[in-house]
Enzyme design. Structure first.
Site, PDB file in Angstrom:
ATOM      1  N   SER A  50      56.114 -35.780  -1.691  1.00  0.00           N
ATOM      2  CA  SER A  50      55.191 -36.629  -0.987  1.00  0.00           C
ATOM      3  C   SER A  50      53.726 -36.222  -1.171  1.00  0.00           C
ATOM      4  CB  SER A  50      55.541 -36.640   0.508  1.00  0.00           C
ATOM      5  OG  SER A  50      55.358 -35.361   1.087  1.00  0.00           O
ATOM      6  N   LYS A  73      46.381 -31.810   2.181  1.00  0.00           N
ATOM      7  CA  LYS A  73      47.253 -32.970   2.344  1.00  0.00           C
ATOM      8  C   LYS A  73      46.941 -33.543   3.729  1.00  0.00           C
ATOM      9  CE  LYS A  73      52.240 -34.005   1.983  1.00  0.00           C
ATOM     10  NZ  LYS A  73      53.593 -33.404   1.866  1.00  0.00           N
ATOM     11  N   SER A  85      58.060 -31.536  -1.636  1.00  0.00           N
ATOM     12  CA  SER A  85      56.765 -32.238  -1.669  1.00  0.00           C
ATOM     13  C   SER A  85      55.602 -31.464  -2.257  1.00  0.00           C
ATOM     14  CB  SER A  85      56.386 -32.708  -0.276  1.00  0.00           C
ATOM     15  OG  SER A  85      57.175 -33.825   0.025  1.00  0.00           O
TER      16      SER A  85
HETATM   17  N1  GLN Z   1      61.204 -36.349  -1.189  1.00  0.00           N
HETATM   18  C1  GLN Z   1      61.739 -35.627  -0.075  1.00  0.00           C
HETATM   19  C2  GLN Z   1      61.891 -36.555   1.117  1.00  0.00           C
HETATM   20  O1  GLN Z   1      61.527 -37.691   1.004  1.00  0.00           O
HETATM   21  C3  GLN Z   1      60.874 -34.430   0.243  1.00  0.00           C
HETATM   22  C4  GLN Z   1      59.673 -34.722   1.057  1.00  0.00           C
HETATM   23  C5  GLN Z   1      58.904 -33.534   1.520  1.00  0.00           C
HETATM   24  O2  GLN Z   1      59.093 -32.406   1.061  1.00  0.00           O
HETATM   25  N2  GLN Z   1      58.018 -33.763   2.469  1.00  0.00           N
HETATM   26  O3  GLN Z   1      62.384 -36.186   2.134  1.00  0.00           O
END
Ligand code: GLN
Length: 464
Positions: A147, A72, A171
């Site tokens: 994400s 990532k 994410s």
């Molecule tokens: N969707 C969640 C957020 O926007 C989780 C994101 C993540 O785990 N980086 O905070």
């Protein structure tokens, strides 16, 4: 296709001379050339000559040696552009490398790309990126989740053997569910965060995304462990996860917390997730309904603490020390910085940030209580199927609600394994998560392995 094989099958094939690391790298780049234009999963593709040279020179000293992988784009890689999918870091070339990246290079794994994500980890669809949306290979009119959409899509579409993701509130798990991959959110502190661009430091975890639970076990063995460069990394010894996968399911009690299966959960997803318990029951597991009454509070707690921490973490991007200025933040990121700054400001701190931290403690107790009545918890990952592009972005509340099942574990720190568990009538993948006590990755991975021995959801791949 070689890339359909598991990590241990690939490691065996490399050693017997059935194929070489060069063959694997070539197959990856063929797939990248074919599929990436359709899905836009990569922010940076490592030049093929570089990967091929690494493959030619590789020594087979670990099960990951010679295997192409992706990161990532929130992990710093010395000399290789690292963006966190934000224009702010558009041209940022880090002078050092994340610990996980160094460990994987030492193990002989071969980096082929840095993957698209919601900028800074802010989002659940890989639409909040400055590098163009990533598309779901199962239906390119839909989002892949986020994400970490890019890493999951790379594994799902066979553009890499495995990926490393980051999970602050889902994410790794959310894109795993929507792309039919297996992903592990580790216990807080199990894997070093050194060199991971911080979103919410007390929630952030680093973990694998792969095709199987066994693959995740092999990767975790390599990346876990104490790191003197990360004071929150745990000194606990790292078990040989991949040789501990054959636990008897008859010793296991699976808790099904009823609050996770109420209004708002798509009926097809509910049925597929509950089917996991039926399947494991056949291997001897015991199913027990339990209650987690604080469940409703998880979104407010997460969406007060995470923005508070991110408002502090992102303060360093002032346009002087790193990259471009703060005018390059997207609306979503700006919204989070504003909420976080507000929650931390004098006069509001007690009412919002402190209160959220107090409820966080109640959450820790709630998980402890739930996990004292059973060994693992079976929970859905997403309330809905992957939406079409724009559907979440046009409705910020809906965007937050999509995280409801994945944001309660990070404030607590417990590990969770995301597993493919079915398909909708229209052919979209569905995932389930199993959550365990702190540092019980070996149990989660062995339950996942058992489930994957008797089902074939994880073997299905998208037809691009
Ligand atoms: N969707 C969640 C957020 O926007 C989780 C994101 C993540 O785990 N980086 O905070």
């Amino acid at each position: 296709m070689l890339l359909d094989k598991t990590i241990l099958e690939l490691a065996a094939g490399l050693r017997s001379g059935e194929f070489t690391s060069v063959d694997l790298v070539n197959e990856c780049y063929d797939n990248i050339e074919k599929y990436n234009p359709q899905v836009n999963a990569f922010i940076t593709i490592i030049p093929k000559e570089v990967a091929l040279k690494n493959a030619q020179e590789v020594k087979l000293n670990s099960p990951l040696s010679g295997l192409p992988f992706v990161l990532k784009d929130c992990f710093v890689t010395e000399g290789i552009k690292t963006t966190a999918a934000s224009k702010v870091l558009e041209n940022f070339i880090p002078p050092y490398s994340a610990t996980i990246y160094k460990k994987l290079l030492d193990a002989g794994a071969i980096l082929v790309g840095k993957m698209n994500m919601d900028a800074w980890g802010h989002g659940g669809s890989t639409e909040n990126t400055d590098f163009g949306v990533t598309k779901n290979p199962w239906d390119t009119s839909r989002v892949p989740g986020g994400s970490g959409g890019g890493p999951a899509v790379a594994v799902s579409a066979r553009m890499a053997v495995f990926a490393i993701g980051e999970d602050t509130g889902g994410s790794i798990r959310n894109p795993a569910a929507w792309t039919n991959t297996t992903g592990l959110k580790v216990t807080y502190g199990r894997v070093s965060r050194y060199g991971a661009i911080a979103y919410a430091s007390s929630f952030d975890t680093v973990g694998p995304v792969a095709k199987t639970s066994e693959d995740c076990a092999v990767i975790l063995e390599t990346i876990a462990g104490l790191d003197n460069l990360d004071a929150t990394s745990s000194p606990k010894p790292v078990p040989a996860y991949s040789s501990l996968l054959d636990k008897k399911m008859s010793e296991i009690v699976i808790g099904v917390p009823k609050e996770f299966y109420q209004d708002g959960l798509d009926p097809e997803i509910k049925a597929a997730v509950l089917q996991v318990s039926t399947e494991l029951k056949k291997s001897g597991a015991v199913i027990k309904e339990i209650s987690m009454p604080l469940f409703d509070l998880c979104l407010p707690v997460y969406y007060l603490i995470a923005p508070s921490e991110t408002s502090s973490n992102l303060a360093r991007y002032d346009g002087i020390r790193y990259g471009h200025g703060r005018d390059c933040f997207t609306d979503e990121t700006t919204r989070r910085i504003l909420i976080g700054t507000y929650a931390l400001s004098a006069g509001y701190y007690d009412a919002y940030y402190k209160k959220a931290q107090q409820v966080r403690t109640l959450f820790i107790e709630e998980y402890q209580k739930a996990l004292s009545q059973c060994d693992i918890l079976l929970q859905p990952i997403t309330p809905n199927n992957p939406p079409k592009f724009g559907e979440l972005l046009s409705d910020p509340l809906q965007n937050l609600l999509a995280d409801i099942y994945t944001v309660s574990q990070n404030p607590v720190g417990v590990p969770s394994l995301a597993l493919p568990c079915g398909f909708t009538k229209s052919g979209l993948p569905i995932g389930a998560q199993i959550v365990g006590k702190m540092f019980t990755e070996e149990l989660l991975l062995s339950v996942g392995h058992q489930f994957q021995k008797t089902t074939n959801y994880h073997l299905q791949k998208p037809k691009l």
